[in-house]
Design a protein around this motif. Structure first.
Motif, PDB file in Angstrom:
ATOM      1  N   TYR A 107       0.765  -1.261   0.150  1.00 33.20           N
ATOM      2  CA  TYR A 107       0.061   0.052   0.231  1.00 33.20           C
ATOM      3  C   TYR A 107       1.051   1.454   0.138  1.00 33.20           C
ATOM      4  CZ  TYR A 107      -2.224   3.899   2.313  1.00 33.20           C
ATOM      5  OH  TYR A 107      -2.576   5.114   2.657  1.00 33.20           O
ATOM      6  N   THR A 108       1.822   1.246   0.905  1.00 32.51           N
ATOM      7  CA  THR A 108       2.736   2.402   0.974  1.00 32.51           C
ATOM      8  C   THR A 108       3.402   2.699  -0.326  1.00 32.51           C
ATOM      9  OG1 THR A 108       3.098   1.937   3.366  1.00 32.51           O
ATOM     10  CG2 THR A 108       4.611   3.288   2.119  1.00 32.51           C
ATOM     11  N   ALA A 109       4.067   1.672  -1.074  1.00 26.80           N
ATOM     12  CA  ALA A 109       4.783   1.916  -2.358  1.00 26.80           C
ATOM     13  C   ALA A 109       3.727   2.449  -3.434  1.00 26.80           C
ATOM     14  CB  ALA A 109       5.162   0.192  -2.687  1.00 26.80           C
ATOM     15  N   VAL A 110       2.618   1.690  -3.460  1.00 18.21           N
ATOM     16  CA  VAL A 110       1.547   2.153  -4.746  1.00 18.21           C
ATOM     17  C   VAL A 110       1.186   3.722  -4.165  1.00 18.21           C
ATOM     18  CG1 VAL A 110      -0.736   1.735  -5.657  1.00 18.21           C
ATOM     19  CG2 VAL A 110       0.808  -0.318  -5.180  1.00 18.21           C
TER      20      VAL A 110
ATOM     21  N   SER B 268      -4.062   9.506 -13.901  1.00 19.14           N
ATOM     22  CA  SER B 268      -3.221   8.481 -13.352  1.00 19.14           C
ATOM     23  C   SER B 268      -3.031   8.446 -11.782  1.00 19.14           C
ATOM     24  CB  SER B 268      -1.987   8.687 -13.955  1.00 19.14           C
ATOM     25  OG  SER B 268      -1.756   8.212 -15.187  1.00 19.14           O
ATOM     26  N   PHE B 269      -3.076   9.483 -11.233  1.00 19.81           N
ATOM     27  CA  PHE B 269      -3.064   9.773  -9.578  1.00 19.81           C
ATOM     28  C   PHE B 269      -4.189   9.123  -9.222  1.00 19.81           C
ATOM     29  CE2 PHE B 269      -4.774  11.902  -6.037  1.00 19.81           C
ATOM     30  CZ  PHE B 269      -3.829  11.676  -5.068  1.00 19.81           C
ATOM     31  N   ARG B 270      -5.365   9.271  -9.658  1.00 23.56           N
ATOM     32  CA  ARG B 270      -6.731   8.923  -9.276  1.00 23.56           C
ATOM     33  C   ARG B 270      -6.810   7.329  -9.247  1.00 23.56           C
ATOM     34  NH1 ARG B 270      -9.004  13.091 -12.543  1.00 23.56           N
ATOM     35  NH2 ARG B 270      -9.345  14.998 -11.027  1.00 23.56           N
ATOM     36  N   TYR B 271      -6.333   6.776 -10.397  1.00 16.15           N
ATOM     37  CA  TYR B 271      -6.308   5.325 -10.616  1.00 16.15           C
ATOM     38  C   TYR B 271      -5.100   4.710  -9.464  1.00 16.15           C
ATOM     39  CZ  TYR B 271      -9.270   6.191 -14.576  1.00 16.15           C
ATOM     40  OH  TYR B 271     -10.335   6.777 -15.444  1.00 16.15           O
ATOM     41  N   ASP B 272      -4.075   5.239  -9.614  1.00 15.77           N
ATOM     42  CA  ASP B 272      -3.157   4.448  -8.735  1.00 15.77           C
ATOM     43  C   ASP B 272      -3.587   4.783  -7.264  1.00 15.77           C
ATOM     44  OD1 ASP B 272      -1.778   3.944 -10.923  1.00 15.77           O
ATOM     45  OD2 ASP B 272      -0.280   5.449 -10.392  1.00 15.77           O
ATOM     46  N   TRP B 273      -4.031   5.930  -6.847  1.00 18.72           N
ATOM     47  CA  TRP B 273      -4.644   6.070  -5.494  1.00 18.72           C
ATOM     48  C   TRP B 273      -5.831   5.278  -4.879  1.00 18.72           C
ATOM     49  CZ3 TRP B 273      -2.028   8.371  -1.625  1.00 18.72           C
ATOM     50  CH2 TRP B 273      -2.805   8.719  -0.357  1.00 18.72           C
ATOM     51  N   SER B 274      -6.573   4.773  -5.987  1.00 21.83           N
ATOM     52  CA  SER B 274      -7.950   4.106  -5.949  1.00 21.83           C
ATOM     53  C   SER B 274      -7.333   2.746  -5.443  1.00 21.83           C
ATOM     54  CB  SER B 274      -8.823   3.922  -6.768  1.00 21.83           C
ATOM     55  OG  SER B 274      -9.614   5.250  -6.806  1.00 21.83           O
ATOM     56  N   LEU B 275      -6.402   2.263  -6.195  1.00 24.30           N
ATOM     57  CA  LEU B 275      -5.668   0.932  -6.029  1.00 24.30           C
ATOM     58  C   LEU B 275      -4.929   0.698  -4.719  1.00 24.30           C
ATOM     59  CD1 LEU B 275      -5.092  -1.897  -7.265  1.00 24.30           C
ATOM     60  CD2 LEU B 275      -2.740  -0.623  -8.061  1.00 24.30           C
TER      61      LEU B 275
ATOM     62  N   ILE C 119      -5.891  -1.798  -1.517  1.00 22.20           N
ATOM     63  CA  ILE C 119      -4.713  -2.474  -0.846  1.00 22.20           C
ATOM     64  C   ILE C 119      -4.670  -2.293   0.683  1.00 22.20           C
ATOM     65  CG2 ILE C 119      -2.272  -3.073  -0.679  1.00 22.20           C
ATOM     66  CD1 ILE C 119      -2.241  -2.641  -3.586  1.00 22.20           C
ATOM     67  N   PHE C 120      -5.033  -1.059   1.011  1.00 20.73           N
ATOM     68  CA  PHE C 120      -5.099  -0.493   2.311  1.00 20.73           C
ATOM     69  C   PHE C 120      -6.331  -1.392   2.873  1.00 20.73           C
ATOM     70  CE2 PHE C 120      -6.541   2.638   5.491  1.00 20.73           C
ATOM     71  CZ  PHE C 120      -5.260   2.638   6.380  1.00 20.73           C
TER      72      PHE C 120
ATOM     73  N   SER D  42     -13.788   2.655  -2.127  1.00 19.14           N
ATOM     74  CA  SER D  42     -12.714   2.640  -3.262  1.00 19.14           C
ATOM     75  C   SER D  42     -13.299   2.065  -4.633  1.00 19.14           C
ATOM     76  CB  SER D  42     -11.439   1.815  -2.712  1.00 19.14           C
ATOM     77  OG  SER D  42     -11.012   2.373  -1.510  1.00 19.14           O
ATOM     78  N   LEU D  43     -13.947   1.089  -4.619  1.00 21.21           N
ATOM     79  CA  LEU D  43     -14.458   0.256  -5.533  1.00 21.21           C
ATOM     80  C   LEU D  43     -15.844   0.935  -6.036  1.00 21.21           C
ATOM     81  CD1 LEU D  43     -13.888  -3.494  -4.684  1.00 21.21           C
ATOM     82  CD2 LEU D  43     -12.590  -1.892  -6.011  1.00 21.21           C
ATOM     83  N   ARG D  44     -16.333   1.923  -5.282  1.00 20.93           N
ATOM     84  CA  ARG D  44     -17.719   2.659  -5.946  1.00 20.93           C
ATOM     85  C   ARG D  44     -17.581   3.194  -7.140  1.00 20.93           C
ATOM     86  NH1 ARG D  44     -19.707   7.304  -6.347  1.00 20.93           N
ATOM     87  NH2 ARG D  44     -17.744   8.257  -5.499  1.00 20.93           N
TER      88      ARG D  44
END
Length: 168
Positions: free
Chosen positions: A10-13, A52-59, A63-64, A100-102
């Motif tokens: 989670y921290t890395a992503v 890209s930020f939004r998609y990576d943050w949602s991922l 994981i969190f 997060s999946l909404r």
């Protein structure tokens, strides 16, 4: 161990997601970028980085959420921390997962109330500060009982008990 790995992933992503924001900042504050790209392509590149930020943050939040569910399960199974904290953390993890999946699974559903559930995460550090310092280490008898429960063969059990005695 799995819970710790999920936390590290989670921290890395999340770090990679934040790097997209740094790129947006650099694009918008470096004067040479406007002259290189022009106004239209610069805005398109900025929008691409923000998406890209939004998609990576949602991922990273998915994981969190898995991390929180696993942590809640571990707290529930431990005898040190109250079981209610484990249950609340697992429910909080499911809330993060649903939230997060909404955008992908059910975009028209309003889930603003799930944000208030995320304050449950503050209960664990609060409990650790107030009551956690009173946690005592397990006694020798309990360690041996755990070894007897999880190591069925007598030879391996004897080896584990000898190693425990060497460590003390």
């Amino acid at each position: 161990m799995l819970t710790a790995w999920f936390r590290l992933v989670y921290t890395a992503v999340a770090f990679v997601a934040v790097l997209h924001l740094v790129t947006v900042y650099r694009l918008l504050t470096t004067p040479v970028c406007l002259t290189l790209f022009g106004s239209g392509p610069l805005h398109a590149l900025t929008q691409l980085e923000l998406n890209s930020f939004r998609y990576d943050w949602s991922l990273s939040l998915v994981i969190f959420a898995i991390h929180l569910v696993l942590l809640g399960y571990l707290i529930f199974r431990s005898g040190y921390i109250p079981k209610i904290l484990g249950i609340l953390l697992a429910l909080d993890g499911f809330g993060w997962l649903i939230s997060s999946l909404r955008p992908y699974l059910y975009p028209n559903v309003h889930l603003g109330f799930l944000f208030t559930v995320s304050f449950v995460e503050l209960l664990l550090p609060l409990w650790l500060v107030i009551r956690g310092w009173r946690i005592q280490e397990p006694t020798v008898g309990r360690d041996e009982a755990v070894i007897r429960e999880y190591i069925p063969s007598p030879g391996a059990r004897r080896s584990a008990l000898e190693q425990m005695n060497l460590l003390r």
